[in-house]
Scaffold this motif. Structure first.
Motif, PDB file in Angstrom:
ATOM      1  N   THR A  38      34.360  51.461  49.960  1.00 23.27           N
ATOM      2  CA  THR A  38      33.280  51.466  50.958  1.00 23.27           C
ATOM      3  C   THR A  38      33.841  51.873  52.316  1.00 23.27           C
ATOM      4  OG1 THR A  38      32.081  49.704  49.803  1.00 23.27           O
ATOM      5  CG2 THR A  38      31.514  50.065  52.107  1.00 23.27           C
ATOM      6  N   ARG A 115      32.326  44.432  62.044  1.00 29.56           N
ATOM      7  CA  ARG A 115      33.486  44.014  61.250  1.00 29.56           C
ATOM      8  C   ARG A 115      34.538  45.118  61.241  1.00 29.56           C
ATOM      9  NH1 ARG A 115      31.476  41.150  55.827  1.00 29.56           N
ATOM     10  NH2 ARG A 115      30.735  43.226  55.333  1.00 29.56           N
ATOM     11  N   HIS A 120      39.619  48.885  50.903  1.00 32.11           N
ATOM     12  CA  HIS A 120      39.980  48.189  49.665  1.00 32.11           C
ATOM     13  C   HIS A 120      39.072  48.689  48.543  1.00 32.11           C
ATOM     14  CE1 HIS A 120      36.470  46.084  51.196  1.00 32.11           C
ATOM     15  NE2 HIS A 120      36.189  45.834  49.921  1.00 32.11           N
TER      16      HIS A 120
HETATM   17  O1  3AM Z   1      33.039  47.764  48.612  1.00 30.12           O
HETATM   18  P1  3AM Z   1      32.820  46.335  48.274  1.00 30.12           P
HETATM   19  O2  3AM Z   1      32.617  46.103  46.800  1.00 30.12           O
HETATM   20  O3  3AM Z   1      33.849  45.410  48.848  1.00 30.12           O
HETATM   21  O4  3AM Z   1      29.914  43.777  48.883  1.00 30.12           O
HETATM   22  C1  3AM Z   1      29.299  45.032  49.028  1.00 30.12           C
HETATM   23  C2  3AM Z   1      30.194  46.167  48.574  1.00 30.12           C
HETATM   24  O5  3AM Z   1      31.496  45.892  49.018  1.00 30.12           O
HETATM   25  C3  3AM Z   1      29.163  45.354  50.493  1.00 30.12           C
HETATM   26  O6  3AM Z   1      28.964  46.753  50.494  1.00 30.12           O
HETATM   27  C4  3AM Z   1      29.648  47.324  49.396  1.00 30.12           C
HETATM   28  C5  3AM Z   1      28.727  48.227  48.640  1.00 30.12           C
HETATM   29  O7  3AM Z   1      27.626  47.521  48.148  1.00 30.12           O
HETATM   30  N1  3AM Z   1      28.075  44.649  51.146  1.00 30.12           N
HETATM   31  C6  3AM Z   1      26.975  44.132  50.590  1.00 30.12           C
HETATM   32  N2  3AM Z   1      26.204  43.551  51.514  1.00 30.12           N
HETATM   33  C7  3AM Z   1      26.834  43.703  52.693  1.00 30.12           C
HETATM   34  C8  3AM Z   1      26.542  43.309  54.036  1.00 30.12           C
HETATM   35  N3  3AM Z   1      25.432  42.650  54.346  1.00 30.12           N
HETATM   36  C9  3AM Z   1      28.036  44.390  52.465  1.00 30.12           C
HETATM   37  N4  3AM Z   1      28.889  44.694  53.442  1.00 30.12           N
HETATM   38  C10 3AM Z   1      28.558  44.295  54.687  1.00 30.12           C
HETATM   39  N5  3AM Z   1      27.425  43.641  54.989  1.00 30.12           N
END
Ligand code: 3AM
Length: 177
Positions: A38, A115, A120
């Motif tokens: 991401t 943030r 990762h």
């Molecule tokens: O890339 P990762 O798997 O770490 O957890 C969600 C995922 O992270 C994150 O966005 C990525 C793609 O779905 N995500 C979900 N809700 C979120 C939020 N409210 C978020 N990141 C930041 N704020």
């Protein structure tokens, strides 16, 4: 539409990462087809905003680069481990691309992301993973290194939340030059 911007990963890297799955009670492993990096989470957007976002991203210019993947780590919230991930080397071109995406999205009207960017690749979500088992897993895989990958585009993904796993769809790819 729930959207995020990220990097799609080549099959060879997915296979390599999938070998890390298993042997950790309390881990809900991400299926290999869902692995991604991401760059910027966007969230729920109406269709017309998605179009503006697509337009903003398509005018962005950045260079191709290579990406190193290695090591494993854990994110925690309130002292509880929530996710297990494979590490991604920070590099100037990766930070540059991420910064350009942030700027483009702000120009398209999105509020600034507060943030810090921590690159990762999520391998598993954790529910009550035992501390000792988790620490042992991280230690056992800390020397993990994958082949460096070539990054030639980034992607706007939509994410449909499912019962088991989300379904990610590449809505648009943006080439790097
Ligand atoms: O890339 P990762 O798997 O770490 O957890 C969600 C995922 O992270 C994150 O966005 C990525 C793609 O779905 N995500 C979900 N809700 C979120 C939020 N409210 C978020 N990141 C930041 N704020």
């Amino acid at each position: 539409m729930r959207l995020f911007v990220g990097l799609d990963l080549p099959a060879t890297l997915r296979q390599r990462l999938a070998l890390l799955s298993g042997g950790l009670p309390g881990a809900r492993w991400v299926p290999a087809e869902n692995y991604h990096l991401t760059l910027r989470f966007i969230g729920e957007m109406p269709g017309h905003r998605a179009e503006e976002i697509d337009l903003a991203l398509s005018t962005l210019r950045a260079r191709r680069f290579s990406l190193g993947v290695g090591g494993v780590g854990v994110f925690a919230k309130g002292g509880r481990p929530t996710s297990l991930w494979a590490g991604v080397e920070r590099s100037a071109p990766l930070e540059h691309l991420q910064g350009k995406i942030e700027t483009a999205l702000q120009r398209a009207g999105l509020a600034a992301e507060r943030r810090r960017f921590t690159p990762h690749i999520t391998l598993a979500r954790l529910d009550n993973a035992g501390e000792a088992r988790l620490a042992a897993f991280v230690q056992a895989h800390n020397l993990f290194r994958a082949e460096t990958i070539a990054v030639a585009h980034f992607t706007l993904f939509s994410s449909l939340l499912g019962k088991e796993h989300a379904v990610y769809t590449a809505e648009a790819d943006y080439p790097l030059t």
